[in-house]
Scaffold this motif. Structure first.
Motif, PDB file in Angstrom:
ATOM      1  N   ARG A 152       0.850  -1.180   0.000  1.00  0.00           N
ATOM      2  CA  ARG A 152       0.000   0.000   0.000  1.00  0.00           C
ATOM      3  C   ARG A 152       0.890   1.236   0.000  1.00  0.00           C
ATOM      4  NH1 ARG A 152      -4.639  -1.931  -1.912  1.00  0.00           N
ATOM      5  NH2 ARG A 152      -5.229  -3.831  -0.791  1.00  0.00           N
ATOM      6  N   VAL A 153       1.476   1.490  -1.138  1.00  0.00           N
ATOM      7  CA  VAL A 153       2.412   2.606  -1.233  1.00  0.00           C
ATOM      8  C   VAL A 153       2.096   3.388  -2.505  1.00  0.00           C
ATOM      9  CG1 VAL A 153       4.133   1.199  -2.435  1.00  0.00           C
ATOM     10  CG2 VAL A 153       4.857   3.270  -1.256  1.00  0.00           C
ATOM     11  N   ASP A 160       7.227  10.189   2.480  1.00  0.00           N
ATOM     12  CA  ASP A 160       7.623   9.477   3.696  1.00  0.00           C
ATOM     13  C   ASP A 160       7.181   8.013   3.624  1.00  0.00           C
ATOM     14  OD1 ASP A 160       8.792  11.718   4.749  1.00  0.00           O
ATOM     15  OD2 ASP A 160       7.070  12.300   5.967  1.00  0.00           O
ATOM     16  N   GLN A 161       6.003   7.766   3.065  1.00  0.00           N
ATOM     17  CA  GLN A 161       5.558   6.383   2.883  1.00  0.00           C
ATOM     18  C   GLN A 161       6.467   5.645   1.902  1.00  0.00           C
ATOM     19  OE1 GLN A 161       1.233   6.006   2.159  1.00  0.00           O
ATOM     20  NE2 GLN A 161       1.086   8.202   2.604  1.00  0.00           N
ATOM     21  N   ALA A 185       9.732   4.781   3.592  1.00  0.00           N
ATOM     22  CA  ALA A 185       9.585   3.665   4.527  1.00  0.00           C
ATOM     23  C   ALA A 185       9.614   2.333   3.790  1.00  0.00           C
ATOM     24  CB  ALA A 185       8.288   3.822   5.323  1.00  0.00           C
TER      25      ALA A 185
END
Length: 758
Positions: free
Chosen positions: A625-626, A648-649, A652
């Motif tokens: 889920r990016v 930021d996602q 990560a």
């Protein structure tokens, strides 16, 4: 000596001073007096500075005796001063115990005070009693600056440019700081201990350079230096850098269209400093290894020097090149440095050499993840040896050759040159570039030839950057003279299919008479039939007719080979057309399974663990889920707070799955010109890359590409359609071959008002 600004009018200049200025051989003879007065000048160890509020306050605090020279006498003294002030000063050992940037007789010694003491610009008698306890006679024949800062306060924040290091043999030694551990290194590839003492501008201050070196034999060791550049670099006569090396008078303005005289740009009296030594420093990054918010312009700028040695430094995250030369850098030694992630927003090449650079060497460095070429030579005078370096994963922003050569007699030997979105080594023919030897290198993962010799008619920027492809045979003298390395022809095998008998393979072919033919194994199943030259496996010499023969062992049916030829009067050729090894019955085994892609990685924190047992990939696709895109405002390339949350996602996920690499593709809406949109899309992709760099993503894992307005998301002309066009798409690659599903998002869509159309 301090001039009063009130006395700086040229109208007060007597005629005899004008005569003296024109008769002297000083570097200032062609300067106007106004230029001298309005400049910070260091001549033979003496400093003459324009009086400012800060400077006057400094003088008052020291309670120095004001020298009541007339302007005539003072300037005449400057123009005729023959000796260094430091030559009359004792060699000192000075311990810096304060991170302040001031000059005052108090309870601590600052770095600025230490430099002035060793320069002879400040005397021990001008110190307080407590400060004098931090100064002693040096046990060596040179002065030393050492550090004993509080463990909780080891960053020196500068408020203005430091005085140049003008004491011959001076050692500025950050390894003397308590807590420095020379036995450990956070990097496994090349051991460079983590520094403790840091030098950087005060937040909000713009300072051109960190340390300026103008004396022979200066050593700078074990420091972290970063954040030095100018706000408006377009107007600079000399460049910014963490460490800048030049002669003691101010370097001339080399931005002029025409040289001022036949001695341009230096005068005979501008003797370059010799034998400067830079070692175990971290340039461009803080001791924690993170990219700073304010990056430096360049790492090491060798403006004018002889015999500079750059050894085991970590040079990272600069807007421009990590190491760059300008007018003179003879006998420059660049060895065993870690040079990563430079060229972010300017000169993209990791090491850029120009000017007089004879007898220079680049050896044993890790040059990885930089934005342009690993090594770029631009119209140099003299020859350079480039040996035993790892030059990998460069060209992350601009597709260029890993090594780009101009000039004659360079040697490129024993390097690993790999994973470049361009050729391995390009030799230009503008100006003539001959006798360049390129041997015993190992190439892999190239978008182009291992060695590409440009022709003179190919002078567009793309040819300078990525070569012009394989040359047809040069049949005439004119064709040879207008091609790099005299257009030496590539070897030709007698057959494209070589039959192996037993364990031996006989290779026959044709090359330039009297040349050395070096044979290579070709390991990659590349689309190109030329190279890449993966592994040298043998060599032979062609006879007077150009014939060569060689018997090889250790090859297997299905293996492919290539070759290059090197002639002493020409240099090295481009690769030969690949030949394939057949078994004795004339068959060729099917191509083996392709090797898994190499994961981009510049550094490892610890020695790699033993390989884990193979685990089959999951049957179901890996769904993350990016988001795979971010959006931009009209005519903007900065990252909005909403887009920052999206990135930021992404960061990560990249940290969680280190096998992923990404390409950042910039796009615009269709308004404005094609050229404008192409540049705007590039800036947008660069902004996303820089944001992810600050989140700790390895520069080797990211490349950028600009598509401008050519790939719209929609065909509509509404403000929402245009907002969807203004984006950077993040193209993920799973190097293990797993299918990954990524999701588009529009949470950061930035829609302009109806009046905001261009």
């Amino acid at each position: 000596m301090v001039f009063n600004q009130n006395d700086s009018s040229e109208s007060f200049l007597p005629r005899r001073l004008e005569v003296a200025a024109t008769q002297t051989k000083s570097a200032f003879a062609d300067w106007t007096i106004k230029e001298i007065i309005n400049s910070d000048v260091v001549l033979d160890g003496h400093t003459i500075t324009q009086t400012t509020n800060q400077g006057q306050r400094t003088t008052d605090k020291r309670q120095r005796t004001k020298l009541q020279f007339s302007l005539t006498l003072a300037l005449a003294t400057v123009l005729t001063l023959p000796t260094l002030a430091t030559a009359q000063s004792p060699n000192l050992r000075v311990i810096v115990n304060s991170t302040q940037d001031s000059i005052a007789p108090d309870e601590s010694l600052t770095l600025r005070e230490a430099i002035e003491l060793t320069n002879g610009q400040l005397t021990v008698n001008q110190l307080s009693d407590i400060e004098r306890t931090l100064v002693s006679a040096s046990p060596e024949q040179v002065s030393r600056i050492e550090f004993n800062l509080s463990p909780q306060d080891t960053t020196i924040y500068l408020t203005e440019l430091l005085p140049p290091l003008a004491s011959p043999g001076l050692v500025v030694d950050g390894t003397t700081q308590p807590g420095y551990d020379p036995t450990t290194s956070p990097t496994a590839e090349i051991a460079i201990p983590q520094p403790i003492v840091t030098i950087t501008p005060t937040p909000g201050q713009s300072i051109l350079r960190g340390l300026t070196i103008v004396a022979d034999g200066v050593t700078v060791r074990g420091l972290s230096i970063y954040g030095f550049k100018a706000v408006d670099e377009t107007t600079l006569a000399t460049p910014p850098a963490d460490i800048f090396i030049a002669h003691s008078a101010p370097p001339p303005d080399i931005s002029q269209q025409e040289p001022p005289n036949y001695r341009f740009p230096f005068y005979p009296e501008n003797v370059p400093p010799k034998d400067v030594n830079l070692e175990f420093n971290w340039l461009g990054i803080a001791p924690d290894g993170e990219m700073p918010e304010n990056r430096s312009g360049f790492g090491v700028y060798v403006f004018n020097s002889l015999g500079t040695r750059v050894y085991r430094n970590r040079i990272t995250d600069h807007d421009g090149s990590a190491i760059i030369t300008s007018v003179q850098a003879n006998n420059l030694q660049v060895s065993e440095n870690i040079i990563i992630g430079n060229g972010i927003d300017g000169m993209p090449d990791a090491i850029r050499l120009e000017g007089v650079i004879n007898d220079s060497e680049i050896t044993g460095n890790l040059i990885c993840g930089n934005d342009g070429s690993g090594v770029y030579l631009f119209k140099p005078e003299g020859a350079v040896q480039i040996r035993e370096n790892q030059i990998i994963f460069n060209g992350r922003r601009l597709r260029r050759a890993a090594v780009y050569l101009m000039g004659n007699n360079h040697q490129v030997r024993g390097n690993q040159i790999a994973y470049q979105p361009g050729p391995g080594v390009v030799v230009t023919a503008y100006p003539d570039s001959d006798r360049n030897v390129i041997e015993t290198n190992r190439f892999a993962g190239l978008e182009g030839l291992s060695i590409d010799l440009n022709a003179q008619q190919h002078v567009e920027p793309i040819h300078f950057q990525i070569g012009d492809g394989h040359n047809p045979p040069r049949a005439t003298k004119y064709q040879s003279q207008t091609t790099a390395n005299n257009g030496i022809n590539a070897p030709q095998f007698a057959s494209e299919e070589l039959v192996q008998l037993g364990d031996e393979l006989e290779v026959l072919g044709q090359a330039e008479p009297g040349s050395t033919v070096e044979l290579y194994r070709v390991r990659e199943a590349a689309e190109s039939v030329y190279g890449p030259l993966s592994e040298p496996i043998g060599s032979a010499t062609s006879d007077g007719e150009g014939q060569f023969s060689l018997r090889l062992t250790g090859l297997q049916p299905g293996d492919r080979i290539s070759a290059i030829a090197t002639h002493p009067q020409d240099g090295t050729s481009e690769p030969a057309l690949n030949a394939v090894v057949k078994s004795s019955d004339g068959t060729i085994p099917p191509n083996p399974e392709p090797q898994p892609p190499v994961i981009p990685q510049c550094l490892t924190q610890t020695p790699p663990p033993p390989p884990a047992e193979f685990t089959p990939p999951p049957q179901q696709p890996l769904t993350l889920r990016v988001p795979r895109n971010v959006h931009f405002a009209l005519d903007r390339s900065d990252i909005s707070p909403e887009s920052a949350a999206v990135l930021d996602q992404v960061a990560a996920v990249l940290k969680e799955y280190p096998f992923l690499t990404i390409e950042l593709q910039g796009h615009t809406d269709p308004r404005a010109s094609v050229a404008y949109n192409q540049a705007l899309a590039s800036r947008r992709a660069l902004s996303v890359r820089n944001y992810l760099l600050r989140q700790g993503i390895d520069p080797g894992r990211m490349t950028i590409r600009s598509f401008g307005e050519s790939q719209r998301r929609t065909t509509g002309s509404g403000v929402v359609d245009y907002a969807r066009d203004r984006r950077v798409e993040i193209i993920f690659q799973d190097l293990r071959g797993l299918e990954i599903i990524f999701e588009d998002q529009e949470t950061d869509l930035q829609i302009e008002s109806q009046r905001g159309d261009r």
